[in-house]
Design a protein around this motif. Sequence first.
Motif, PDB file in Angstrom:
ATOM      1  N   VAL A   1      -2.316   1.228 -14.544  1.00  0.00           N
ATOM      2  CA  VAL A   1      -2.629  -0.177 -14.275  1.00  0.00           C
ATOM      3  C   VAL A   1      -3.242  -0.299 -12.879  1.00  0.00           C
ATOM      4  N   PRO A   2      -4.460  -0.819 -12.773  1.00  0.00           N
ATOM      5  CA  PRO A   2      -5.070  -0.973 -11.445  1.00  0.00           C
ATOM      6  C   PRO A   2      -4.495  -2.184 -10.723  1.00  0.00           C
ATOM      7  N   ARG A   3      -4.149  -2.030  -9.470  1.00  0.00           N
ATOM      8  CA  ARG A   3      -3.644  -3.138  -8.660  1.00  0.00           C
ATOM      9  C   ARG A   3      -3.793  -2.797  -7.189  1.00  0.00           C
ATOM     10  N   ARG A   4      -3.908  -3.833  -6.381  1.00  0.00           N
ATOM     11  CA  ARG A   4      -4.066  -3.663  -4.943  1.00  0.00           C
ATOM     12  C   ARG A   4      -2.725  -3.539  -4.223  1.00  0.00           C
ATOM     13  N   TRP A   5      -1.674  -4.047  -4.814  1.00  0.00           N
ATOM     14  CA  TRP A   5      -0.367  -4.088  -4.167  1.00  0.00           C
ATOM     15  C   TRP A   5       0.506  -2.940  -4.653  1.00  0.00           C
ATOM     16  N   ARG A   6       1.543  -2.652  -3.876  1.00  0.00           N
ATOM     17  CA  ARG A   6       2.457  -1.567  -4.203  1.00  0.00           C
ATOM     18  C   ARG A   6       3.840  -2.117  -4.543  1.00  0.00           C
ATOM     19  N   LYS A   7       4.494  -1.463  -5.472  1.00  0.00           N
ATOM     20  CA  LYS A   7       5.850  -1.846  -5.832  1.00  0.00           C
ATOM     21  C   LYS A   7       6.828  -1.387  -4.746  1.00  0.00           C
ATOM     22  N   PRO A   8       7.979  -2.079  -4.627  1.00  0.00           N
ATOM     23  CA  PRO A   8       8.939  -1.710  -3.579  1.00  0.00           C
ATOM     24  C   PRO A   8       9.348  -0.242  -3.627  1.00  0.00           C
ATOM     25  N   GLU A   9       9.563   0.296  -4.819  1.00  0.00           N
ATOM     26  CA  GLU A   9      10.022   1.688  -4.907  1.00  0.00           C
ATOM     27  C   GLU A   9       8.961   2.676  -4.461  1.00  0.00           C
ATOM     28  N   GLU A  10       7.695   2.253  -4.464  1.00  0.00           N
ATOM     29  CA  GLU A  10       6.631   3.143  -4.023  1.00  0.00           C
ATOM     30  C   GLU A  10       6.601   3.319  -2.503  1.00  0.00           C
ATOM     31  N   LEU A  11       7.359   2.486  -1.799  1.00  0.00           N
ATOM     32  CA  LEU A  11       7.337   2.510  -0.343  1.00  0.00           C
ATOM     33  C   LEU A  11       8.574   3.154   0.259  1.00  0.00           C
ATOM     34  N   LEU A  12       9.498   3.598  -0.582  1.00  0.00           N
ATOM     35  CA  LEU A  12      10.754   4.127  -0.066  1.00  0.00           C
ATOM     36  C   LEU A  12      10.540   5.334   0.840  1.00  0.00           C
ATOM     37  N   ALA A  13       9.548   6.150   0.545  1.00  0.00           N
ATOM     38  CA  ALA A  13       9.325   7.360   1.337  1.00  0.00           C
ATOM     39  C   ALA A  13       8.952   7.019   2.777  1.00  0.00           C
ATOM     40  N   GLU A  14       8.376   5.847   3.011  1.00  0.00           N
ATOM     41  CA  GLU A  14       7.966   5.458   4.359  1.00  0.00           C
ATOM     42  C   GLU A  14       9.089   4.815   5.146  1.00  0.00           C
ATOM     43  N   ALA A  15      10.173   4.423   4.465  1.00  0.00           N
ATOM     44  CA  ALA A  15      11.232   3.652   5.106  1.00  0.00           C
ATOM     45  C   ALA A  15      12.269   4.565   5.741  1.00  0.00           C
ATOM     46  N   SER A  16      13.070   3.971   6.619  1.00  0.00           N
ATOM     47  CA  SER A  16      14.200   4.648   7.238  1.00  0.00           C
ATOM     48  C   SER A  16      15.358   3.672   7.294  1.00  0.00           C
ATOM     49  N   ALA A  17      16.521   4.149   7.665  1.00  0.00           N
ATOM     50  CA  ALA A  17      17.689   3.275   7.747  1.00  0.00           C
ATOM     51  C   ALA A  17      17.462   2.165   8.767  1.00  0.00           C
TER      52      ALA A  17
ATOM     53  N   GLY B   1       5.995  -0.119   5.777  1.00  0.00           N
ATOM     54  CA  GLY B   1       4.971   0.040   4.753  1.00  0.00           C
ATOM     55  C   GLY B   1       4.837  -1.146   3.821  1.00  0.00           C
ATOM     56  N   TRP B   2       5.751  -2.087   3.902  1.00  0.00           N
ATOM     57  CA  TRP B   2       5.745  -3.235   2.995  1.00  0.00           C
ATOM     58  C   TRP B   2       5.040  -4.402   3.663  1.00  0.00           C
ATOM     59  N   HIS B   3       3.991  -4.921   3.034  1.00  0.00           N
ATOM     60  CA  HIS B   3       3.280  -6.080   3.550  1.00  0.00           C
ATOM     61  C   HIS B   3       3.755  -7.316   2.792  1.00  0.00           C
ATOM     62  N   ILE B   4       4.441  -8.193   3.490  1.00  0.00           N
ATOM     63  CA  ILE B   4       5.005  -9.404   2.900  1.00  0.00           C
ATOM     64  C   ILE B   4       4.303 -10.615   3.490  1.00  0.00           C
ATOM     65  N   ALA B   5       3.797 -11.486   2.631  1.00  0.00           N
ATOM     66  CA  ALA B   5       3.221 -12.758   3.068  1.00  0.00           C
ATOM     67  C   ALA B   5       4.238 -13.865   2.827  1.00  0.00           C
ATOM     68  N   LEU B   6       4.471 -14.676   3.838  1.00  0.00           N
ATOM     69  CA  LEU B   6       5.369 -15.820   3.730  1.00  0.00           C
ATOM     70  C   LEU B   6       4.526 -17.078   3.618  1.00  0.00           C
ATOM     71  N   ASP B   7       4.790 -17.856   2.587  1.00  0.00           N
ATOM     72  CA  ASP B   7       3.993 -19.050   2.299  1.00  0.00           C
ATOM     73  C   ASP B   7       4.882 -20.288   2.441  1.00  0.00           C
TER      74      ASP B   7
ATOM     75  N   GLY C   1      17.266   0.992  -4.557  1.00  0.00           N
ATOM     76  CA  GLY C   1      16.072   1.711  -4.991  1.00  0.00           C
ATOM     77  C   GLY C   1      16.423   2.873  -5.888  1.00  0.00           C
ATOM     78  N   PRO C   2      15.399   3.460  -6.562  1.00  0.00           N
ATOM     79  CA  PRO C   2      15.638   4.520  -7.544  1.00  0.00           C
ATOM     80  C   PRO C   2      16.248   5.756  -6.918  1.00  0.00           C
TER      81      PRO C   2
END
Length: 409
Positions: free
Chosen positions: A102-118, A124-130, A408-409
């Motif tokens: 599936v083509p998409r510009r955004w990433r799912k939360p689980e796809e960013l776990l490798a970039e995160a730390s405690a 790595g997560w880009h969140i827009a607040l509206d 996360g997974p």
Amino acid sequence: MRKPARLIFAFVILLASLWPPLTYANHVTSLGQHPDWSTLDVFQRTLTREEFLRRLDTLYAPRGAWTGCITVTPEAALIQTGTDSAPYRLVFAESTETAAPVPRRWRKPEELLAEASAEQPFTGWHIALDPGHLGGSYGPQEGRSWSIEGGPLIQEGDLVLSVAQVLKKKLQALGAQVSLVRDQPGPVTAETPESLRPRAEAWYADQNPQGPAPTPADLQRLSNILFYRVSDIRARAELVNEQLRPDLVICLHINAEEFPNPAQPTLLTPNHLHALVNGAYSAQELSYDDVRAEMLIKLLNDSGSVEAEVAAAVAAGLADATGLPPFRYTGSNAVPLVGQPYVWGRNLLANRLYSCPVVFLEPYVANSQAVYPRLKAEAEAPEPLPDGLVEEYAQGVVEGLLMLRASGP
């Protein structure tokens, strides 16, 4: 937040005009455009027939709302395009194993776990607040402004902007990239009620070909609604989809109940919480070509799975922070998510137009006996209150997102 009674009549009339008899022939919503159906080409063979029907029937178009505009064969979905040409043919994947990505510009939360730390769980997560609505001098015009017995003016647009500003700092401290769709009181759109007046006149003439001419007050009300409820949201969607391109949008709102007597507003008893994801399209709504295409993009790009996951987690965080019970819809314009008492599917302009996952939050009843004293104290305080509603709202969202990351997974 719900509207004061003085604006309800005009808005109901506008809404009624948006859903004419079902004809499936070149209909678009107010300020909308006829879709380019070739934009669905990237979703060919990405979804099985079984999964396509499951998403339609459980979330996006329950109760058979899709059957008048989509025909499902063993091999493909045939989608009415609103033109004289043949229906658009969306071919199904033969199996989940052979489905195209599936083509998409955004990433799912689980796809960013490798970039995160405690210490930086949202790296790595880009969140827009509206922050919902406009606030400032526009609050009275959009019906999100009120006071009681000479107390401070309460405006939803200003309240949620304060929440967004506090929440942005909290999320950035945890590693997220955060954008504000609106960073000050006022509109995102460059249109004005005055520039939209010809559109209001054309709409009125189209809907009342044999009726009386509109009064200046009628046209002003319609121009105002097109401005703050349609044009501004479309401008936000363009900003989100074409410039910000976040992984997630969180739309911040605060609910309210209608005053029984708007001339003499008194505090009410109900106080509750709910979150919304895109869904529950009606047959009337799907008779519009642009709505039909926009629903299919949301369904096919799988933003719904992320919306459900994020909404459930954030609602849980807010419920823990506030102690609020869930709000329940009683009409057909919303569908509950199984096992999630706080989360409902509903078709709103923003959660339909934002192509990435988007979650609407509606905590508190601002004009309730429990909430208004807190808002009054916060409005009158010279400095932000550490135990105030703005801080509680923002921290509840953070705690919910932390729950999501921890699971996360």
